[in-house]
Design a protein around this motif. Sequence first.
Motif, short mmCIF file in Angstrom:
data_model
loop_
_atom_site.label_atom_id
_atom_site.label_comp_id
_atom_site.label_asym_id
_atom_site.label_seq_id
_atom_site.Cartn_x
_atom_site.Cartn_y
_atom_site.Cartn_z
N GLN A 242 -0.52 8.95 -3.54
CA GLN A 242 0.92 9.01 -3.28
C GLN A 242 1.66 9.43 -4.56
OE1 GLN A 242 2.36 5.36 -1.24
NE2 GLN A 242 0.22 4.85 -0.90
N CYS A 243 2.76 10.13 -4.36
CA CYS A 243 3.50 10.70 -5.49
C CYS A 243 4.38 9.65 -6.19
CB CYS A 243 4.37 11.84 -4.98
SG CYS A 243 5.19 12.75 -6.28
N GLY B 71 0.80 -1.22 0.00
CA GLY B 71 0.00 0.00 0.00
C GLY B 71 0.83 1.27 0.00
N ASP B 72 2.12 1.16 0.26
CA ASP B 72 2.99 2.33 0.37
C ASP B 72 4.02 2.29 -0.76
OD1 ASP B 72 4.75 4.38 1.26
OD2 ASP B 72 4.12 4.02 3.34
N ILE B 73 4.16 3.40 -1.49
CA ILE B 73 5.07 3.39 -2.65
C ILE B 73 6.27 4.31 -2.45
CG2 ILE B 73 3.21 2.77 -4.25
CD1 ILE B 73 3.21 5.66 -5.26
N HIS C 241 -6.75 3.34 0.27
CA HIS C 241 -5.55 4.08 0.63
C HIS C 241 -5.54 5.46 -0.02
CE1 HIS C 241 -3.32 0.07 1.53
NE2 HIS C 241 -4.00 0.51 2.56
N VAL D 93 -3.24 2.87 -6.55
CA VAL D 93 -3.29 2.44 -5.15
C VAL D 93 -4.71 1.96 -4.85
CG1 VAL D 93 -1.44 4.00 -4.34
CG2 VAL D 93 -3.81 4.71 -4.15
N ASP E 158 5.54 -1.23 -2.25
CA ASP E 158 4.20 -1.82 -2.27
C ASP E 158 4.30 -3.36 -2.29
OD1 ASP E 158 1.46 -2.11 -2.39
OD2 ASP E 158 1.26 -1.48 -4.48
#
Lengths: 210, 450
Positions: free
Chosen positions: B141-142, A97-99, B138, B134, A124
């Motif tokens: 995000q860049c 979920g986090d890039i 969520h 995403v 991710d």
Amino acid sequence: MAEELVQFLADLKEPEALAFVEKSLAEGTDPASLLDQAKKGMTLVGQRFADGEYFIPSLIFSGEILKGIIQRLEPHLKKSGEAEEKLGKIVVGTVAGDIHDIGKNLVVFMLDVNGFEVTDLGIDVPVDKFVDAIKETGSTVVGLSGFLTLAYDSMKETIDAIEKTGLRDKVKIMIGGGQIDDDVKVFTGADAYGRDAMDAVKLAKGWIGG
Amino acid sequence: MEKQWHEMTADEKQEVQFQKLLTPKDHEGNDLKFQSSEAEVTYKANINRIKDAIQMKKTPDRVPVSILPSMFPFLHAGMTPQEAMYDYDKCIGAFKEFILEFKPDMHIGAAVPGPGKFYEILDYKLYSWPGHGVSPKHSYQCNEGEYMKAEEYDLLLMDPSFYFQNFYLPRVFGALQGFTMLAPHTGTLEMYGLAFNYVPYALPPVQDTFKALFEAGAEALKWAMAMGVSNGELTALGFPNPAGGFTKAPFDTIGDTLRGTRGIMIDMYRQPDKLLKALDAFVPIMIGMGIGAMQQTGNPLIFMPLHKGADGFLSDEQFKKFYWPTLQAVIVGLIEGGCIPFPALEGHWDSRLNVIQDVPKGKTAWMVDQSDMARAKATLGKNACLVGNVPSSMLRLATPDRVKDYCKKLIDTAGKGGGYIMSNGAFFDEANPENIKAMVDFTKEYGVYQ
């Protein structure tokens, strides 16, 4: 002349480093010894970063100079079978979920120049991919990175999955990222958290030795 | 005779801004009708409290308290970030509920999610957002990259607007490819030859680009109207939004979304002079961006998220050479233009506090994430109002009692003598509502100045 490249790279002198490589190759210097010097130079960069003399731009630029050196050496390097001895194996990635990857990349860089074999799973990263990578590589340390508050849950889920597959006591797990602290460590079930890439090296050395 | 805006000093401009905030208008320009006399009293007390905290001339009646969330209000309402981005009515409905539940003294509006459909129409590449790269649950995000190439500094410096139109925008918006075909507007001079410049507008890619822009503009307006309704409603209920828009430090402008982190850091070594010139060139552009936003919204507080100046990113020397001079110039320019710069020190900035304290007194507010608040108060806090520092991890994971303890310490140190607004330190998505409530309620009770 043996150590000139080490210094050029450590001092971030790009034109001098590249010219030296080209000149040495033309003179018939063994490309493997040049690569070795370049690696020593990178280790010095890592040390200066750890000592607070260098900051992130220096790390990034040193990586860029190294890329240029390797480009010049590659056509001359024979594929050698002997692998370098590493301190230990570590799996690193930004959780599902986090890039975000700047912090994670710095951790990978510092672990690498400090002699660890790092498997970088990227951004991710699904929970299963971490579990599979631990199994495949036999890594004993796992680094989970995340910048957003959503990463708390993904880190917890990743650690839970490692637990479920019976790997939890085989690995030490460190977490890091923008909003990570002791509360998050407790919540996720990690063994430790680090504030920066130097902390990651310290933790890994503490667990693996070296 | 009354002084014209351009004849006023920065002090006088700021005073006018606060008077404007104290006398809000509806969308037709008439005095806004508050929902009750109680709401009007609360609203004005809130503005005066924030004014006193920022100006540092007198101690406010109590420590003001703000909440600066990203997706929290929407997650808290049981929505996904995707719904918040695509259903504007639901978005402002959830935001209103959030404000009414927690009752902060100020807020910065429901604009954080932004209009999902708008980004979709333009095929925005710079960010991934729910449903586009995403997951729906969520936040956006860049996607960092080198959207400006290393060899393009001269092109950028020659004419930034032309560079943005013909090079940068087509790279970050899939739907704006037609811009690559346009001639610079500065070539429109005389009758002879003029028509050649306009031939591209007949070509299908350019026409498609403009069609996408018309559609995107309509969507943006729809969203902006929802935001206007939301702000009007909340003002009428007593909850002010002094936020007027945003701008950035020139180093972050180039380092975040043009050259990228890697790109700008390599440029510091390979082409420092060009980078420094570009940083200088962005000073008036960033000042203009802030003042323009203030003029459009009528609100003075100009948010400035600060990124690459944080501890560890640059050496002290690099910070003083590449980051601070142009940021300082933007801050001063905004103040002279009648804005109240609201920079956010994201991450840790302890090693920078001595440098950045050099700002005009009583003219700025700084959101502090994880820097040491006692040190911040002793340095930057001598000249500027500090905002925040309640950690995201604490709001999510600690107990309300621990939050209260932390807020007590903040009020005792950062709040001493005024010049402080209680708030979270970094934008957050998830949190325990009890902890948010503890932060707000405890501040209202304990933060009263004797």
